[in-house]
Motif scaffolding. Structure first.
Motif, PDB file in Angstrom:
ATOM      1  N   ALA A  62     -32.386  -1.996  21.855  1.00 35.72           N
ATOM      2  CA  ALA A  62     -33.639  -2.693  21.560  1.00 35.72           C
ATOM      3  C   ALA A  62     -33.955  -3.726  22.624  1.00 35.72           C
ATOM      4  CB  ALA A  62     -33.556  -3.353  20.181  1.00 35.72           C
ATOM      5  N   ARG A  65     -35.236  -2.255  25.774  1.00 34.02           N
ATOM      6  CA  ARG A  65     -36.620  -1.800  25.616  1.00 34.02           C
ATOM      7  C   ARG A  65     -37.597  -2.959  25.809  1.00 34.02           C
ATOM      8  NH1 ARG A  65     -38.182   3.503  25.284  1.00 34.02           N
ATOM      9  NH2 ARG A  65     -36.481   3.894  23.828  1.00 34.02           N
ATOM     10  N   THR A 112     -37.692  -7.378  16.251  1.00 33.74           N
ATOM     11  CA  THR A 112     -39.137  -7.580  16.342  1.00 33.74           C
ATOM     12  C   THR A 112     -39.424  -8.824  17.166  1.00 33.74           C
ATOM     13  OG1 THR A 112     -39.159  -8.849  14.267  1.00 33.74           O
ATOM     14  CG2 THR A 112     -39.569  -6.484  14.115  1.00 33.74           C
ATOM     15  N   MET A 124     -44.249  -6.432  18.907  1.00 32.54           N
ATOM     16  CA  MET A 124     -43.536  -5.167  19.058  1.00 32.54           C
ATOM     17  C   MET A 124     -42.288  -5.137  18.186  1.00 32.54           C
ATOM     18  SD  MET A 124     -42.799  -3.133  22.601  1.00 32.54           S
ATOM     19  CE  MET A 124     -41.227  -3.758  23.172  1.00 32.54           C
ATOM     20  N   VAL A 126     -38.730  -2.727  17.679  1.00 31.29           N
ATOM     21  CA  VAL A 126     -37.928  -1.684  18.322  1.00 31.29           C
ATOM     22  C   VAL A 126     -36.693  -1.406  17.474  1.00 31.29           C
ATOM     23  CG1 VAL A 126     -36.686  -0.973  20.389  1.00 31.29           C
ATOM     24  CG2 VAL A 126     -38.692  -2.454  20.603  1.00 31.29           C
ATOM     25  N   ASP A 128     -32.988   0.199  16.783  1.00 30.05           N
ATOM     26  CA  ASP A 128     -31.790   0.389  17.607  1.00 30.05           C
ATOM     27  C   ASP A 128     -30.830   1.307  16.857  1.00 30.05           C
ATOM     28  OD1 ASP A 128     -29.353   0.068  19.079  1.00 30.05           O
ATOM     29  OD2 ASP A 128     -30.149  -1.800  19.902  1.00 30.05           O
ATOM     30  N   PHE A 161     -41.400   1.170  18.424  1.00 28.76           N
ATOM     31  CA  PHE A 161     -40.550   2.223  18.969  1.00 28.76           C
ATOM     32  C   PHE A 161     -39.537   2.599  17.893  1.00 28.76           C
ATOM     33  CE2 PHE A 161     -42.341   0.505  22.774  1.00 28.76           C
ATOM     34  CZ  PHE A 161     -42.325   1.537  23.712  1.00 28.76           C
ATOM     35  N   THR A 201     -38.810   7.926  19.610  1.00 27.63           N
ATOM     36  CA  THR A 201     -37.735   8.207  20.557  1.00 27.63           C
ATOM     37  C   THR A 201     -36.647   9.006  19.843  1.00 27.63           C
ATOM     38  OG1 THR A 201     -36.426   6.190  20.138  1.00 27.63           O
ATOM     39  CG2 THR A 201     -38.272   6.021  21.689  1.00 27.63           C
ATOM     40  N   ARG A 265     -40.449   7.567  29.994  1.00 30.41           N
ATOM     41  CA  ARG A 265     -40.188   6.126  29.904  1.00 30.41           C
ATOM     42  C   ARG A 265     -40.623   5.395  31.171  1.00 30.41           C
ATOM     43  NH1 ARG A 265     -34.273   5.567  28.567  1.00 30.41           N
ATOM     44  NH2 ARG A 265     -34.964   6.524  26.608  1.00 30.41           N
TER      45      ARG A 265
END
Length: 281
Positions: A62, A65, A112, A124, A126, A128, A161, A201, A265
């Motif tokens: 995460a 990213r 977040t 955002m 993400v 993990d 993501f 992903t 990516r």
């Protein structure tokens, strides 16, 4: 001639000593599981964990990213200290959560935050997959919901993501409720005219793929990502048919209209910047 052949000296292979093996630092090199190319791990990281030979996308953490997308120094993490409990008293669940916290240095399977991407503000989230295989428990759903509400309050886009094995079985129906909870929050974002970009992903499966991951205004995915609800074997046994080889891949979903685009990516930041420029300018 046969005598001459038999007289030839034997050849011996040289086996590296234990000391020689120890002189090579662990993790220095990484082998691509797709093309078998061996590369320096440091160079792989510089290339956003994408194989330079075949384009294979290794998994990202995460934090990696966020670093790859947010402008330097702009990231502010949200709800960092939110920690899950064991509402159903599931055996050994608390011990497993604690083990994952130590292994990943994360409190949950999602991070977040808010910041800027090439100057455009965004919130955002993400997931993990190192933490409980990115499974969706109560805390994951709550953090996503709060991040969406933050985007509504600030009037900026929300980006997510996903990387998940689905709903977290140790929390039973409470984890399944997060599907409705996050979907309702996204509907609220839509009513306020907000933008939601979803990037799937490897892997994005189960209740995550059946809820917030598939509800984006833009639905993207990384190359070769596994995306689907039930497992391949279960589907084949149910319908009694053999599925296509590329079934449940990002490319298969794109071909059948379930994705807007499969994005490398290496091109992700440029694409997201373009979209933010269109919607926020």
């Amino acid at each position: 001639m046969l005598k001459d052949f038999l007289k030839k000296k034997k050849r011996y292979a040289t086996i590296p000593s234990e000391r020689a093996k120890q002189e090579v630092p662990e993790g220095l090199m990484t082998k691509c599981p797709s093309c078998r190319t061996i590369m320096y791990t440091k160079e792989l990281k510089k290339n956003l964990n994408v194989c330079d030979s075949c384009g294979h996308h290794f998994r990202m953490t995460a934090n990696e990213r966020f670093d790859s997308l947010f402008d330097e120094g702009s990231f502010v993490e949200l709800d960092k200290d939110m920690i899950g409990e064991n509402p159903l008293n599931f055996p050994t669940y608390e011990e497993k959560l604690e083990a994952d916290r130590k292994k990943t240095n994360l409190n949950e399977a999602i991070v977040t935050g808010k910041g800027t991407i090439n100057g455009f503000g965004a919130v955002m989230a993400v997931m993990d997959s190192r933490f409980r295989m990115g499974s969706m428990g109560s805390v994951v759903g709550e953090k996503i919901t709060r991040a969406i509400e933050q985007a509504i309050e600030m009037g900026i886009p929300f980006i997510l993501f996903s990387a998940s094995g689905g709903a977290r079985m140790q929390e039973g129906v409470l984890s399944l409720m997060q599907m409705a909870k996050t979907s309702a929050a996204l509907e609220k974002l839509s009513r306020h005219g907000g933008l939601y970009i979803s990037v799937m992903t490897h892997p994005t499966t189960g209740g995550v793929s059946a809820s917030f991951a598939s509800l984006g205004d833009y639905n993207f995915a990384e190359p070769k990502a596994l995306i689907g609800f039930a497992g391949r074997r279960i589907i084949e046994q149910t319908i009694r048919q053999e599925l296509p080889e590329d079934f449940q891949t990002a490319e298969f979903l794109l071909k059948h209209g379930q994705l807007d685009r499969v994005v490398s990516r290496l091109e992700m930041k440029e694409l997201i910047t373009t979209i933010l420029d269109i919607h926020c300018s």
